[in-house]
Design an enzyme around this catalytic site. Structure first.
Site, short mmCIF file in Angstrom:
data_model
loop_
_atom_site.label_atom_id
_atom_site.label_comp_id
_atom_site.label_asym_id
_atom_site.label_seq_id
_atom_site.Cartn_x
_atom_site.Cartn_y
_atom_site.Cartn_z
CE LYS A 64 2.97 -5.32 -2.75
NZ LYS A 64 3.79 -4.38 -1.74
CG ASN A 68 1.83 -6.25 5.37
OD1 ASN A 68 1.73 -6.09 5.96
ND2 ASN A 68 2.02 -5.89 3.82
CG HIS A 119 6.39 -12.39 2.53
ND1 HIS A 119 5.53 -12.68 1.61
CD2 HIS A 119 7.03 -10.99 2.32
CE1 HIS A 119 5.17 -11.43 2.11
NE2 HIS A 119 6.17 -10.81 2.54
CB SER A 149 0.08 -5.45 -6.39
OG SER A 149 0.73 -4.92 -5.01
CE1 TYR A 203 -5.53 -8.50 -2.00
CE2 TYR A 203 -7.48 -8.30 -3.97
CZ TYR A 203 -6.52 -7.65 -2.94
OH TYR A 203 -6.41 -5.99 -2.80
NE ARG A 267 -1.03 -1.02 -7.14
CZ ARG A 267 -2.04 -0.92 -7.89
NH1 ARG A 267 -1.82 -0.46 -9.24
NH2 ARG A 267 -2.10 -2.56 -8.55
CE LYS A 268 -5.49 1.52 -10.25
NZ LYS A 268 -5.74 0.94 -11.43
N GLY A 269 -5.77 -1.90 -3.94
CA GLY A 269 -6.97 -2.80 -3.13
C GLY A 269 -8.09 -4.06 -4.21
N1 LIG Z 1 -7.98 -4.14 4.02
C1 LIG Z 1 -7.11 -4.02 1.76
N2 LIG Z 1 -8.30 -4.22 1.26
C2 LIG Z 1 -8.30 -4.61 0.15
N3 LIG Z 1 -6.76 -4.83 -0.16
C3 LIG Z 1 -5.23 -4.51 0.03
C4 LIG Z 1 -6.09 -4.50 1.41
N4 LIG Z 1 -4.68 -4.12 2.40
C5 LIG Z 1 -3.52 -3.68 1.39
N5 LIG Z 1 -4.15 -4.32 0.58
C6 LIG Z 1 -3.49 -4.96 -0.87
O1 LIG Z 1 -2.13 -6.12 -0.90
C7 LIG Z 1 -1.70 -5.64 -1.58
C8 LIG Z 1 -0.17 -6.16 -0.72
O2 LIG Z 1 -0.02 -6.91 -0.21
P1 LIG Z 1 1.38 -7.36 0.91
O3 LIG Z 1 0.50 -7.12 1.58
O4 LIG Z 1 0.52 -9.04 0.76
O5 LIG Z 1 2.19 -6.54 0.12
C9 LIG Z 1 -1.71 -4.44 -2.80
O6 LIG Z 1 -2.31 -4.18 -3.36
P2 LIG Z 1 -2.39 -3.18 -4.62
O7 LIG Z 1 -1.34 -3.56 -4.62
O8 LIG Z 1 -2.44 -4.27 -6.28
O9 LIG Z 1 -3.84 -2.39 -4.45
C10 LIG Z 1 -2.61 -3.41 -1.35
O10 LIG Z 1 -3.16 -2.09 -2.57
C1 LIG Z 2 8.97 -3.51 7.64
C2 LIG Z 2 8.33 -4.76 7.02
C3 LIG Z 2 8.58 -5.39 6.42
C4 LIG Z 2 8.54 -4.75 4.80
C5 LIG Z 2 8.86 -5.74 3.04
C6 LIG Z 2 8.60 -6.54 3.41
O1 LIG Z 2 9.07 -7.06 2.72
S1 LIG Z 2 7.28 -7.33 1.30
O2 LIG Z 2 7.08 -6.13 0.76
O3 LIG Z 2 5.87 -8.41 1.69
O4 LIG Z 2 8.49 -8.19 0.06
C7 LIG Z 2 8.92 -7.72 4.38
C8 LIG Z 2 8.53 -6.13 5.97
#
Ligand SMILES: Nc1ncnc2c1ncn2[C@@H]1O[C@H](COP(=O)(O)O)[C@@H](OP(=O)(O)O)[C@H]1O
Ligand SMILES: CCc1ccc(OS(=O)(=O)O)cc1
Length: 305
Positions: A64, A68, A119, A149, A203, A267-269
């Site tokens: 989180k 991604n 991770h 998050s 971030y 979600r919110k970003g």
């Molecule tokens: N392009 C983007 N810009 C900003 N935040 C992003 C993003 N893509 C993903 N995120 C945010 O990254 C978090 C997910 O992290 P991960 O990829 O490590 O699981 C989420 O945060 P929030 O839940 O605060 O919105 C998601 O909204």
């Molecule tokens: C399917 C890919 C995936 C989804 C979720 C994962 O865990 S986490 O949300 O980043 O903790 C890992 C891989």
């Protein structure tokens, strides 16, 4: 979606469900709780022999942290801003998780430079990383925002222990009983150990000035983007565009790993959403615990403090 998941090795998830039930919602390995996503203790043990190559690029983060988003940026750097790849291949196949069995299989057979995501805490990481010149990008985020998050993602997910309330999850997180264990220990260990070929990105700085951070990442990787390629990258990795991209927003996992029919990774970003969710008392507890735990590292490493 189904073909992509099932056709390439994602069809045996009953074993993971079984593990989730057996282990109270996590896969436990060496005392660390892993999410039940295509991950087994056997695989985590076998993964120790994974061989990193000098030309690989590894993204490491606590769940989180915006993992991604960074992966989407890296994919677009490698495609020179062309969105075809990010629009046609699921994100977990473009930069597979080495700790997932399916991801490992893709990586093992792949020629040339690989994008890899993980991770895994540093002490459980394949040791070949320390002998290779793999470029490592270590992503950090305000742990208060990670907490919030995580809470909103885990309550719609089927692959980790689900908290009943934010209060309960706050207890788990601050006590270190959380997916991947204790955030402070995790971050401390990666930051103190991994020095060479490592770029630390937050971030918060990505949010504040995405263009400059992407340029910094390009310099670190020895990549050059033309201005129009960079503009295309910024457009296609933006929150709004990623939110609509089913290859990146995790909607392919709905009904399987994600419970909610509207559930999404996106979600919110934003930075600082914790202020809308934590009470003053919780924020004080958090400050005390994390000041104590992060005492060994220079505060300027953490732009949110
Ligand atoms: N392009 C983007 N810009 C900003 N935040 C992003 C993003 N893509 C993903 N995120 C945010 O990254 C978090 C997910 O992290 P991960 O990829 O490590 O699981 C989420 O945060 P929030 O839940 O605060 O919105 C998601 O909204
Ligand atoms: C399917 C890919 C995936 C989804 C979720 C994962 O865990 S986490 O949300 O980043 O903790 C890992 C891989």
């Amino acid at each position: 979606a189904t073909a992509s998941r099932r056709g390439s090795g994602w069809n045996s998830h009953s074993r993971y469900r079984e593990l989730a039930v057996m282990s109270d919602g996590y896969v436990w390995f060496e005392g660390i709780p892993f999410p039940v996503v295509d991950c087994t203790p056997e695989h985590l043990r076998a993964m120790q022999d994974f061989v990193f190559k000098d030309e690989d690029v590894l993204t490491v983060s606590f769940p989180k942290s915006g993992t991604n988003w960074l992966v989407e940026i890296l994919c677009l750097i490698y495609s020179k801003g062309d969105p075809t790849w990010v629009q046609s291949v699921p994100i977990w196949e473009r930069s597979p998780w080495v700790e997932n069995t399916h991801g490992y299989q893709i990586l093992k057979d792949k020629e040339g430079p690989r994008l890899i995501t993980s991770h895994v805490p540093i002490h459980l990481f394949p040791k070949s990383i320390f002998k290779s010149k793999t470029k490592v990008i270590y992503l950090i985020r305000n742990p208060r925002d990670i907490l919030v998050s995580g809470y909103f993602f885990w309550i719609i997910s089927k692959f980790v222990k689900r908290p009943e309330s934010l209060e309960q999850y706050f207890e788990w997180f601050t006590q270190g009983y959380e997916t991947l264990g204790n955030w402070a220990q995790y971050v401390n260990a990666w930051m103190l150990e991994g020095q060479e070929n490592v770029l630390i990105v937050s971030y918060e700085e990505l949010k504040q000035d995405t263009r400059s951070v992407v340029q910094k990442i390009c310099r670190f990787l020895g990549k050059k983007l033309e201005p129009e390629e960079l503009n295309s990258l910024l457009k296609h990795s933006s929150f709004q565009v990623m939110k609509e991209n089913k290859m990146s927003n995790y909607t392919l996992l709905r009904g399987w790993l994600i419970e909610d029919k509207n559930g999404s990774l996106m979600r919110k970003g934003i930075s600082g959403d914790w202020k809308n969710h934590l009470t003053v008392a919780q924020a004080e507890v958090f400050d005390r615990i994390f000041c104590e735990k992060m005492a060994g590292l220079p505060p300027e490493l953490f732009p949110w403090e």
